[in-house]
Design a protein around this motif. Structure first.
Motif, PDB file in Angstrom:
ATOM      1  N   UNK A 122      21.606   9.641 -26.425  1.00  0.00           N
ATOM      2  CA  UNK A 122      20.617  10.718 -26.499  1.00  0.00           C
ATOM      3  C   UNK A 122      19.192  10.197 -26.732  1.00  0.00           C
ATOM      4  N   UNK A 123      19.048   9.081 -27.444  1.00  0.00           N
ATOM      5  CA  UNK A 123      17.715   8.510 -27.652  1.00  0.00           C
ATOM      6  C   UNK A 123      17.100   8.063 -26.332  1.00  0.00           C
ATOM      7  N   UNK A 124      17.915   7.495 -25.449  1.00  0.00           N
ATOM      8  CA  UNK A 124      17.419   7.111 -24.126  1.00  0.00           C
ATOM      9  C   UNK A 124      16.932   8.348 -23.375  1.00  0.00           C
ATOM     10  N   UNK A 125      17.712   9.421 -23.455  1.00  0.00           N
ATOM     11  CA  UNK A 125      17.301  10.654 -22.781  1.00  0.00           C
ATOM     12  C   UNK A 125      16.021  11.224 -23.387  1.00  0.00           C
ATOM     13  N   UNK A 126      15.861  11.077 -24.699  1.00  0.00           N
ATOM     14  CA  UNK A 126      14.611  11.511 -25.322  1.00  0.00           C
ATOM     15  C   UNK A 126      13.424  10.695 -24.798  1.00  0.00           C
ATOM     16  N   UNK A 127      13.668   9.415 -24.528  1.00  0.00           N
ATOM     17  CA  UNK A 127      12.620   8.598 -23.937  1.00  0.00           C
ATOM     18  C   UNK A 127      12.229   9.072 -22.553  1.00  0.00           C
ATOM     19  N   UNK A 128      13.235   9.404 -21.748  1.00  0.00           N
ATOM     20  CA  UNK A 128      12.967   9.907 -20.395  1.00  0.00           C
ATOM     21  C   UNK A 128      12.201  11.233 -20.463  1.00  0.00           C
ATOM     22  N   UNK A 129      12.627  12.117 -21.351  1.00  0.00           N
ATOM     23  CA  UNK A 129      11.945  13.402 -21.503  1.00  0.00           C
ATOM     24  C   UNK A 129      10.500  13.195 -21.943  1.00  0.00           C
ATOM     25  N   UNK A 152       9.921   8.150  -4.186  1.00  0.00           N
ATOM     26  CA  UNK A 152      10.021   6.838  -4.812  1.00  0.00           C
ATOM     27  C   UNK A 152      10.444   6.952  -6.278  1.00  0.00           C
ATOM     28  N   UNK A 153      10.877   5.842  -6.839  1.00  0.00           N
ATOM     29  CA  UNK A 153      11.423   5.823  -8.196  1.00  0.00           C
ATOM     30  C   UNK A 153      10.379   6.262  -9.218  1.00  0.00           C
ATOM     31  N   UNK A 154      10.747   7.219 -10.054  1.00  0.00           N
ATOM     32  CA  UNK A 154       9.867   7.679 -11.133  1.00  0.00           C
ATOM     33  C   UNK A 154      10.677   7.835 -12.416  1.00  0.00           C
ATOM     34  N   UNK A 155      11.606   8.771 -12.419  1.00  0.00           N
ATOM     35  CA  UNK A 155      12.469   8.949 -13.586  1.00  0.00           C
ATOM     36  C   UNK A 155      13.244   7.664 -13.865  1.00  0.00           C
ATOM     37  N   UNK A 156      13.635   6.952 -12.798  1.00  0.00           N
ATOM     38  CA  UNK A 156      14.388   5.707 -12.967  1.00  0.00           C
ATOM     39  C   UNK A 156      13.605   4.678 -13.759  1.00  0.00           C
ATOM     40  N   UNK A 158      11.286   5.299 -16.032  1.00  0.00           N
ATOM     41  CA  UNK A 158      11.306   5.741 -17.433  1.00  0.00           C
ATOM     42  C   UNK A 158      12.651   5.437 -18.075  1.00  0.00           C
ATOM     43  N   UNK A 159      13.729   5.671 -17.330  1.00  0.00           N
ATOM     44  CA  UNK A 159      15.061   5.411 -17.869  1.00  0.00           C
ATOM     45  C   UNK A 159      15.272   3.923 -18.141  1.00  0.00           C
ATOM     46  N   UNK A 160      14.745   3.056 -17.264  1.00  0.00           N
ATOM     47  CA  UNK A 160      14.872   1.614 -17.483  1.00  0.00           C
ATOM     48  C   UNK A 160      14.157   1.200 -18.763  1.00  0.00           C
ATOM     49  N   UNK A 161      12.928   1.659 -18.945  1.00  0.00           N
ATOM     50  CA  UNK A 161      12.175   1.298 -20.154  1.00  0.00           C
ATOM     51  C   UNK A 161      12.859   1.820 -21.405  1.00  0.00           C
ATOM     52  N   UNK A 162      13.299   3.081 -21.377  1.00  0.00           N
ATOM     53  CA  UNK A 162      13.955   3.661 -22.544  1.00  0.00           C
ATOM     54  C   UNK A 162      15.251   2.926 -22.863  1.00  0.00           C
ATOM     55  N   UNK A 163      16.018   2.594 -21.828  1.00  0.00           N
ATOM     56  CA  UNK A 163      17.290   1.904 -22.051  1.00  0.00           C
ATOM     57  C   UNK A 163      17.079   0.524 -22.650  1.00  0.00           C
ATOM     58  N   UNK A 190       8.156   0.710 -11.440  1.00  0.00           N
ATOM     59  CA  UNK A 190       7.371   1.833 -10.922  1.00  0.00           C
ATOM     60  C   UNK A 190       6.285   1.340  -9.962  1.00  0.00           C
ATOM     61  N   UNK A 191       5.633   0.225 -10.305  1.00  0.00           N
ATOM     62  CA  UNK A 191       4.590  -0.322  -9.430  1.00  0.00           C
ATOM     63  C   UNK A 191       5.168  -0.747  -8.089  1.00  0.00           C
ATOM     64  N   UNK A 192       6.341  -1.361  -8.117  1.00  0.00           N
ATOM     65  CA  UNK A 192       6.989  -1.761  -6.868  1.00  0.00           C
ATOM     66  C   UNK A 192       7.364  -0.532  -6.039  1.00  0.00           C
TER      67      UNK A 192
END
Length: 205
Positions: A122-129, A152-156, A158-163, A190-192
């Motif tokens: 849930x903490x990872x999901x809080x990061x994405x939110x 293109x990747x956006x939520x992904x 955020x999910x990578x950083x949070x994870x 995200x830049x890629x």
């Protein structure tokens, strides 16, 4: 744990994320030829939207209500955008800046959730939110397609950083290194995605 565990590094990530998202909100209003009041509203909504939703969900005091700098930064960014030519703000530059704010905010949101006793997933999901909700609110109020609907990747990102941020805390790595590394990893993804239009496969059924 009921107290926030924030350090100067995380504080700077927080303010950087607020400023970048506030700028993106102000520029959306600027492109629509809105007033300075509307620009300030969009800057505040976008800058604090994700963090506000996160704090409400984890039972924390809403961060910008108790921090005198956050709202001031949002309003200051709106005024700066008002007094600068639109041509200064190239779309691609804003996309990269938004990517940095997205990943920094994702790390912040996940770490703050962990500090309030939220379990890792849930903490990872809080990061994405935290990273995504402000931009979603901005786009909904502006009546335009949401940023999360881009190919293109956006939520992904955020999910990578949070994870990575949560994993680093779980295994006990130094927090400053984890936060900087997790933010950087998500930002590079995200830049890629911006540069080469990377995306996940779309549903074809």
């Amino acid at each position: 744990m009921n107290s926030e565990v924030l350090t100067p590094v995380l504080d700077w990530l927080d303010l950087a994320g607020v400023a970048v998202f506030a700028l993106s909100g102000a520029l959306v209003a600027a492109r629509e030829r809105q007033t300075i009041v509307t620009m300030a509203f969009f800057a505040l909504l976008t800058g604090v939207g994700g963090g506000t939703l996160r704090d409400m969900l984890i039972g924390a005091p809403v961060f910008w209500i108790h921090d005198p700098w956050v709202a001031a930064i949002c309003l200051g960014v709106a005024f700066a955008a008002w007094f600068t030519p639109m041509k200064w703000w190239q779309a691609r530059l804003i996309d990269f800046a938004d990517g940095l704010g997205l990943t920094a905010y994702a790390v912040l949101g996940a770490s703050k959730a962990m500090s309030y006793g939220v379990p890792p997933i849930p903490a990872i999901l809080m990061g994405v939110i935290t990273g995504c909700a402000g931009g979603i609110f901005r786009d909904v109020v502006a009546g335009r397609p949401s940023i999360i609907m881009r190919p293109e990747l956006y939520v992904t990102a955020a999910a990578l950083s949070a994870t990575l941020g949560v994993l680093g805390e779980v295994i006990g790595l130094p927090r400053e290194i984890v936060w900087i590394g997790a933010t950087s990893a998500g930002f590079f993804l995200r830049a890629a995605a911006i540069r080469w239009r990377w995306s996940l496969p779309a549903f074809s059924g």
